[in-house]
Design a protein around this motif. Sequence first.
Motif, short mmCIF file in Angstrom:
data_model
loop_
_atom_site.label_atom_id
_atom_site.label_comp_id
_atom_site.label_asym_id
_atom_site.label_seq_id
_atom_site.Cartn_x
_atom_site.Cartn_y
_atom_site.Cartn_z
N ASP A 9 1.09 -1.15 -0.01
CA ASP A 9 -0.06 0.12 -0.20
C ASP A 9 0.71 1.30 0.12
N SER A 10 2.00 1.14 -0.79
CA SER A 10 2.96 2.24 -0.80
C SER A 10 2.58 3.32 -1.64
N PRO A 11 3.04 4.56 -1.75
CA PRO A 11 2.77 5.55 -2.97
C PRO A 11 2.84 5.02 -4.19
N VAL A 12 4.06 4.19 -4.33
CA VAL A 12 4.03 3.51 -5.65
C VAL A 12 3.00 2.85 -6.14
N HIS A 13 2.42 1.77 -5.29
CA HIS A 13 1.45 0.85 -5.66
C HIS A 13 0.20 1.57 -5.93
N ARG A 14 0.12 2.50 -5.23
CA ARG A 14 -1.19 3.30 -5.50
C ARG A 14 -1.54 4.22 -6.83
N LEU A 15 -0.14 4.39 -7.42
CA LEU A 15 -0.40 5.04 -8.49
C LEU A 15 -1.02 4.39 -9.52
N PRO A 16 -1.89 5.17 -10.57
CA PRO A 16 -2.74 4.48 -11.79
C PRO A 16 -1.31 3.72 -12.63
N ALA A 17 -1.92 2.65 -13.04
CA ALA A 17 -1.01 1.78 -13.80
C ALA A 17 -0.48 2.33 -15.16
N GLN A 18 -1.41 3.25 -15.62
CA GLN A 18 -0.94 3.75 -16.93
C GLN A 18 0.28 4.83 -16.66
N VAL A 19 0.28 5.67 -15.64
CA VAL A 19 1.28 6.42 -15.21
C VAL A 19 2.61 5.58 -14.78
N LYS A 20 2.53 4.48 -14.34
CA LYS A 20 3.75 3.60 -13.92
C LYS A 20 4.20 3.04 -15.52
N VAL A 54 12.75 1.71 -2.19
CA VAL A 54 12.68 2.26 -0.77
C VAL A 54 11.22 2.88 -0.57
N VAL A 55 10.65 3.63 -1.38
CA VAL A 55 9.36 3.93 -1.17
C VAL A 55 8.40 3.00 -1.38
N ALA A 56 8.57 1.84 -2.16
CA ALA A 56 7.50 1.05 -2.46
C ALA A 56 7.93 -0.03 -1.54
N ALA A 57 8.66 -0.22 -0.55
CA ALA A 57 9.09 -1.14 0.43
C ALA A 57 9.36 -2.67 -0.14
N ILE A 58 10.16 -2.51 -1.20
CA ILE A 58 10.52 -3.91 -1.75
C ILE A 58 12.38 -3.93 -1.52
N PRO A 59 12.31 -4.93 -0.77
CA PRO A 59 13.66 -5.48 -0.04
C PRO A 59 14.68 -5.93 -1.69
N SER A 226 -0.66 12.81 -10.07
CA SER A 226 -0.09 11.37 -10.09
C SER A 226 0.67 11.06 -11.38
N TRP A 227 0.59 12.08 -12.29
CA TRP A 227 1.55 11.96 -13.43
C TRP A 227 2.82 12.58 -13.01
N LEU A 228 2.77 13.88 -12.22
CA LEU A 228 3.68 14.54 -11.92
C LEU A 228 4.80 13.57 -10.89
N SER A 229 4.12 12.98 -10.05
CA SER A 229 4.91 12.21 -8.88
C SER A 229 5.40 10.87 -9.51
N GLY A 230 4.39 10.40 -10.54
CA GLY A 230 4.97 9.15 -11.17
C GLY A 230 5.89 9.04 -12.01
N LEU A 231 6.33 10.28 -12.90
CA LEU A 231 7.12 10.58 -13.92
C LEU A 231 8.58 10.98 -13.34
N VAL A 232 8.60 11.16 -12.05
CA VAL A 232 9.86 11.82 -11.41
C VAL A 232 11.08 10.85 -11.63
N PRO A 233 11.07 9.39 -11.45
CA PRO A 233 12.02 8.52 -12.01
C PRO A 233 12.46 8.91 -13.46
N ALA A 234 11.46 8.86 -14.31
CA ALA A 234 11.92 9.13 -15.67
C ALA A 234 12.35 10.35 -16.09
N ALA A 235 11.89 11.58 -15.27
CA ALA A 235 12.43 12.81 -15.35
C ALA A 235 13.97 12.71 -15.02
#
Length: 245
Positions: A9-20, A54-59, A226-235
């Motif tokens: 239930d992290s912010p990454v999980h909650r992002l819309p699929a199309q954004v990811k 780290v944000v998504a809590a993935i080891p 959602s687009w702004l936050s989801g595209l931060v890694p790509a930016a």
Amino acid sequence: MNPLHRPGDSPVHRLPAQVKIVGALAFVLCVVATDRTAYWAFGAYLAVLAAVWVVAAIPPGWMAKRALIETPFVVLALAAPFLGGGPETEVLGVSVSVSGLLAGWNIVAKGTIGVLASLTLAATTTPRDLVVGLQRLRTPSVVVTIATLMLRYLEVIVAEARRMRLARISRGHDPRFLWQVGATARGIGTLFLSSYERGERVHLAMVSRGYAGALPDTGGPARPLSWLSGLVPAATAAVVLVGTL
């Protein structure tokens, strides 16, 4: 249960699929476009992915186990320095091709980061959401239909393959012996035919229950935030790419 998805239930999980999906594709394109001699850039890309984990809590260990899928490409990359031509150099006392060494590094660096980016997308997005995300991005209906059938039918094929293998072993088949490779090949052919026929039946059952080439989509369009936050890694990857030019 999907072995590539890690519920959360992290912010990454909650992002819309199309954004990811768009973010992962843009990130990978930046990695591919990077010059292979820009060594620092690949470390930066890996750091960006690590921040997402780290944000998504993935080891990292969980991700590393699933990244072993690229092992055949790593083996190919290790052979490249010995198969390439041109000028040579010595590495640990062994003469290797410079162009082959760079080609092997290119495969390992870009391939590994691409696999990790894909696994990050799969780990934070359910298979159904991935299909729905493709629909929202106006992906051709044929591609969506193939993806939907694959998701619904993959477990059936795996279960059928396990049953066939168990039946062969119970009849004395031992896949460790080379002379029994013929039985394995015939089993694969039988699995293909039965899978093809069952796939048609599965599609017919889906159509009879109202399937019209798209999964039900109860969600709305992604918000600008959602687009702004989801595209931060790509930016960030784009900034790194520009820094290598």
